[in-house]
Design a protein around this motif. Sequence first.
Motif, mmCIF file in Angstrom:
data_model
loop_
_atom_site.group_PDB
_atom_site.id
_atom_site.type_symbol
_atom_site.label_atom_id
_atom_site.label_comp_id
_atom_site.label_asym_id
_atom_site.label_seq_id
_atom_site.Cartn_x
_atom_site.Cartn_y
_atom_site.Cartn_z
ATOM 1 N N UNK A 186 0.806 -1.219 0.000
ATOM 2 C CA UNK A 186 0.000 0.000 0.000
ATOM 3 C C UNK A 186 0.841 1.272 0.000
ATOM 4 N N UNK A 187 0.226 2.322 -0.523
ATOM 5 C CA UNK A 187 0.794 3.668 -0.468
ATOM 6 C C UNK A 187 -0.392 4.618 -0.394
ATOM 7 N N UNK A 188 -0.126 5.862 0.007
ATOM 8 C CA UNK A 188 -1.226 6.821 0.095
ATOM 9 C C UNK A 188 -0.967 8.002 -0.818
ATOM 10 N N UNK A 189 -2.060 8.547 -1.325
ATOM 11 C CA UNK A 189 -1.958 9.752 -2.142
ATOM 12 C C UNK A 189 -3.285 10.477 -2.032
ATOM 13 N N UNK A 190 -3.362 11.644 -2.638
ATOM 14 C CA UNK A 190 -4.651 12.325 -2.745
ATOM 15 C C UNK A 190 -4.664 13.038 -4.090
ATOM 16 N N UNK A 191 -5.858 13.239 -4.589
ATOM 17 C CA UNK A 191 -6.030 13.885 -5.894
ATOM 18 C C UNK A 191 -6.626 15.255 -5.646
ATOM 19 N N UNK A 192 -5.928 16.289 -6.120
ATOM 20 C CA UNK A 192 -6.339 17.665 -5.803
ATOM 21 C C UNK A 192 -7.429 18.200 -6.729
ATOM 22 N N UNK A 193 -7.636 17.536 -7.859
ATOM 23 C CA UNK A 193 -8.634 18.047 -8.802
ATOM 24 C C UNK A 193 -9.517 16.925 -9.292
ATOM 25 N N UNK A 194 -10.754 17.298 -9.671
ATOM 26 C CA UNK A 194 -11.639 16.308 -10.280
ATOM 27 C C UNK A 194 -11.020 15.846 -11.587
ATOM 28 N N UNK A 195 -11.271 14.620 -11.948
ATOM 29 C CA UNK A 195 -10.772 14.144 -13.229
ATOM 30 C C UNK A 195 -10.685 12.628 -13.246
ATOM 31 N N UNK A 243 -8.280 2.590 -13.523
ATOM 32 C CA UNK A 243 -8.765 3.969 -13.559
ATOM 33 C C UNK A 243 -9.319 4.347 -12.192
ATOM 34 N N UNK A 244 -9.177 5.622 -11.839
ATOM 35 C CA UNK A 244 -9.815 6.153 -10.641
ATOM 36 C C UNK A 244 -10.489 7.454 -11.045
ATOM 37 N N UNK A 245 -11.806 7.530 -10.833
ATOM 38 C CA UNK A 245 -12.527 8.761 -11.144
ATOM 39 C C UNK A 245 -12.608 9.577 -9.868
ATOM 40 N N UNK A 246 -12.115 10.809 -9.930
ATOM 41 C CA UNK A 246 -12.089 11.677 -8.752
ATOM 42 C C UNK A 246 -13.177 12.733 -8.890
ATOM 43 N N UNK A 247 -14.068 12.780 -7.893
ATOM 44 C CA UNK A 247 -15.176 13.727 -7.929
ATOM 45 C C UNK A 247 -16.133 13.387 -9.063
ATOM 46 N N UNK A 248 -16.749 14.410 -9.623
ATOM 47 C CA UNK A 248 -17.654 14.226 -10.763
ATOM 48 C C UNK A 248 -17.154 15.044 -11.933
ATOM 49 N N UNK A 249 -16.111 14.568 -12.592
ATOM 50 C CA UNK A 249 -15.550 15.390 -13.679
ATOM 51 C C UNK A 249 -16.519 15.478 -14.853
ATOM 52 N N UNK A 250 -16.457 16.600 -15.524
ATOM 53 C CA UNK A 250 -17.225 16.786 -16.757
ATOM 54 C C UNK A 250 -16.635 15.834 -17.797
ATOM 55 N N UNK A 251 -17.449 14.922 -18.356
ATOM 56 C CA UNK A 251 -16.905 13.964 -19.331
ATOM 57 C C UNK A 251 -16.153 14.649 -20.477
ATOM 58 N N UNK A 252 -16.577 15.884 -20.832
ATOM 59 C CA UNK A 252 -15.909 16.593 -21.935
ATOM 60 C C UNK A 252 -14.498 17.021 -21.556
ATOM 61 N N UNK A 253 -14.218 17.086 -20.244
ATOM 62 C CA UNK A 253 -12.897 17.576 -19.825
ATOM 63 C C UNK A 253 -11.872 16.450 -19.809
ATOM 64 N N UNK A 254 -12.341 15.213 -19.972
ATOM 65 C CA UNK A 254 -11.413 14.079 -19.875
ATOM 66 C C UNK A 254 -10.690 13.873 -21.205
ATOM 67 N N UNK A 255 -9.391 13.920 -21.108
ATOM 68 C CA UNK A 255 -8.549 13.710 -22.290
ATOM 69 C C UNK A 255 -8.291 12.207 -22.390
ATOM 70 N N UNK A 256 -8.528 11.592 -23.551
ATOM 71 C CA UNK A 256 -8.241 10.156 -23.644
ATOM 72 C C UNK A 256 -6.765 9.889 -23.366
ATOM 73 N N UNK A 257 -6.498 8.802 -22.700
ATOM 74 C CA UNK A 257 -5.118 8.487 -22.364
ATOM 75 C C UNK A 257 -4.575 7.505 -23.383
ATOM 76 N N UNK A 258 -3.566 7.927 -24.118
ATOM 77 C CA UNK A 258 -3.003 7.023 -25.124
ATOM 78 C C UNK A 258 -1.536 6.763 -24.810
ATOM 79 N N UNK A 259 -1.182 6.953 -23.536
ATOM 80 C CA UNK A 259 0.231 6.766 -23.187
ATOM 81 C C UNK A 259 0.605 5.297 -23.271
ATOM 82 N N UNK A 260 1.829 5.077 -23.636
ATOM 83 C CA UNK A 260 2.350 3.710 -23.728
ATOM 84 C C UNK A 260 2.911 3.302 -22.381
ATOM 85 N N UNK A 261 2.821 2.020 -22.064
ATOM 86 C CA UNK A 261 3.361 1.566 -20.790
ATOM 87 C C UNK A 261 4.877 1.743 -20.727
ATOM 88 N N UNK A 262 5.515 1.847 -21.875
ATOM 89 C CA UNK A 262 6.970 2.024 -21.877
ATOM 90 C C UNK A 262 7.341 3.365 -21.248
#
Length: 154
Positions: A94-103, A123-142
């Motif tokens: 385990x580790x702890x963190x916090x998310x400062x913004x919805x998203x 995935x972790x959804x924080x708060x109730x983000x506006x679906x339009x504000x979510x940028x698709x994630x296309x990052x590579x695991x590398x």
Amino acid sequence: MMKKFMWLGLPFLLLAGCGTDAAGTGEQIEEVMVEFNTEQQAAVAEEVVLSVSVTQGDEAVEDADEVVYEVWESGDRDNSEMIPAEHKEDGVYEAETSFEEEGLYYMQAHTTARSLHVMPKQEVTVGNPDPDSIVPDDSEDSQGMDKMEGHSGH
């Protein structure tokens, strides 16, 4: 006459040789499994426990070499944060963190255990983000692997 039999026997010997090599000692390395215990929903600025259970077969892995959480907001993996986990008990890290913004955020557990590397992502959804504000994630695991290089060997 003898030579003819030698040639007939040769392919069988070769086949037999391959069969035993492929099996090696006959022991199959069991996969290391990493399962998230963290909820997929979190509140803004609230402490979130990042938690995984690491197992191999029916056995909890108590001796993972390293479990490091990589956490980033969707579409912003360049600014991901690496958070080393601590072993608690029963193969739970385990580790702890916090998310400062919805998203929409991602957490990836870079896990090295018993000379295997596993890196599941959740995935972790924080708060109730506006679906339009979510940028698709296309990052590579590398991308995460590059950041791991500084960590190995702890």
